[in-house]
Scaffold this active site. Structure first.
Site, short mmCIF file in Angstrom:
data_model
loop_
_atom_site.label_atom_id
_atom_site.label_comp_id
_atom_site.label_asym_id
_atom_site.label_seq_id
_atom_site.Cartn_x
_atom_site.Cartn_y
_atom_site.Cartn_z
N LYS A 9 -48.26 -3.02 31.82
CA LYS A 9 -47.08 -3.48 31.08
C LYS A 9 -46.17 -4.35 31.94
CE LYS A 9 -47.24 -0.55 27.15
NZ LYS A 9 -46.85 0.72 26.54
N ARG A 57 -52.05 6.89 29.04
CA ARG A 57 -52.80 5.96 28.19
C ARG A 57 -53.09 4.71 29.01
NH1 ARG A 57 -51.68 1.69 24.81
NH2 ARG A 57 -52.87 1.60 22.86
#
Ligand code: HH2
Length: 295
Positions: free
Chosen positions: A222, A256
């Site tokens: 991210k 995740r």
């Protein structure tokens, strides 16, 4: 021992679990332009299981900032063929969707978990999950919609506000008849949050653990990791592994991730080092036969 109850599996959370991201989308933030066929996504599922993934998370809608949602029929066409094979691979399968129609179709096909970045707020979504006897659910914090969320990243106290949201969604889901053991919570790293917000959430993760349900964290590749390292999305492996370890160190039960093999290895070493510190003279059950010569 903490467990996550899901449709077919009781997932033992006494050790951290790796959820593999399987994007059945042509436009995900981390692999845009990559192959988007069902066959490629199925191959990715098989590879992730080989690499040690504990859960497969299959999604047909990109939630990257600015993304436009696919039509319902398109999302179903992306996800269902992949799910059909994934449920035969021996690990729990999660469907990453906010649409009740996709949730229902996925659960009917044998999916174990609904992972909803909108925390079952779409009309009908809560009813689909509550209508299933045991499906697991991940409730994530998101403000606004992916195409508007950047403008919503303003908080007085981001951790308090995320915690209040997750508590309220947990209460709503439990009031609808879902046993708390079926629910995990996720603060939604990068969703309507600046890098500073994401870091604040990480530092104050114990406040989210106090909600009493296991935490799932999705740091993989991210933007905040790009801010910290200066690296583009394709070069964030080390950063993602470090973030996963930090999340687990801070009490996260599930991470995740895109990079399953690297994360599984890192967690095996992290656990062994932590456990052997607790049991200095004991046998170490995590040791496998040596794969290489020398040290
Ligand atoms: N992040 C993404 C999608 N789904 N679900 C949960 N529970 N937590 C997350 O942090 C999360 C999520 C975004 O990542 P990715 O799936 O790689 O990208 P895209 O949405 O563009 O497909």
């Amino acid at each position: 021992m903490p467990h996550w109850t899901t449709a077919r599996f009781e997932i033992d959370l006494s050790r951290p679990r790796v959820m593999a991201i399987v994007n059945a989308t042509p436009d995900s933030f981390s692999d845009a332009g990559g192959p988007a066929t069902a066959a490629a996504a199925v191959a990715r599922c098989e590879q992730a299981v080989t690499e040690g993934a504990d859960i497969l998370d299959i999604g047909g809608e990109s939630t990257r900032p600015g993304a436009q949602p696919p039509a319902l029929e398109e999302e179903l066409a992306r996800v269902l063929p992949v799910l059909r094979v994934a449920v035969s691979l021996g690990v729990p399968v999660s469907v990453d969707t906010s649409r009740p129609e996709v949730m229902r179709a996925a659960l009917d096909l044998g999916a174990d978990i609904v992972n909803d970045v909108r925390a079952l707020r779409r009309p009908g979504a809560l009813e689909v999950v509550a209508g299933h006897p045991s499906a697991g659910v991940c409730l994530m914090h998101l403000r606004g919609e992916p195409d508007t969320m950047a403008a919503e990243a303003t908080y007085g106290d981001v951790v308090a506000e995320v915690a209040a949201f997750l508590r309220q969604r947990l209460e709503a889901v439990v009031a609808a008849g879902v046993a708390p053991q079926r629910v995990v919570l996720d603060p939604g790293i990068g969703f309507a949050k600046t890098a500073e917000h994401n870091l604040e959430i990480s530092r104050r993760q114990p406040e989210l653990l106090a909600l009493g349900r296991p935490l799932l964290l999705g740091w993989s590749r991210k933007g905040t990791l790009g801010r910290l390292t200066g690296r583009p999305v394709g070069e964030r492996l080390a950063a993602s592994v470090a973030a996963a370890l930090a999340a687990v160190e801070g009490g996260a039960a599930i991470v995740r991730v895109h990079d399953v093999a690297a994360t599984v290895d890192a967690l095996a070493v992290w656990r062994a080092l932590r456990l052997s510190a607790a049991r200095p003279s004991g046998e170490n059950p995590t040791l496998a036969p040596s794969a290489g010569k020398g040290r």
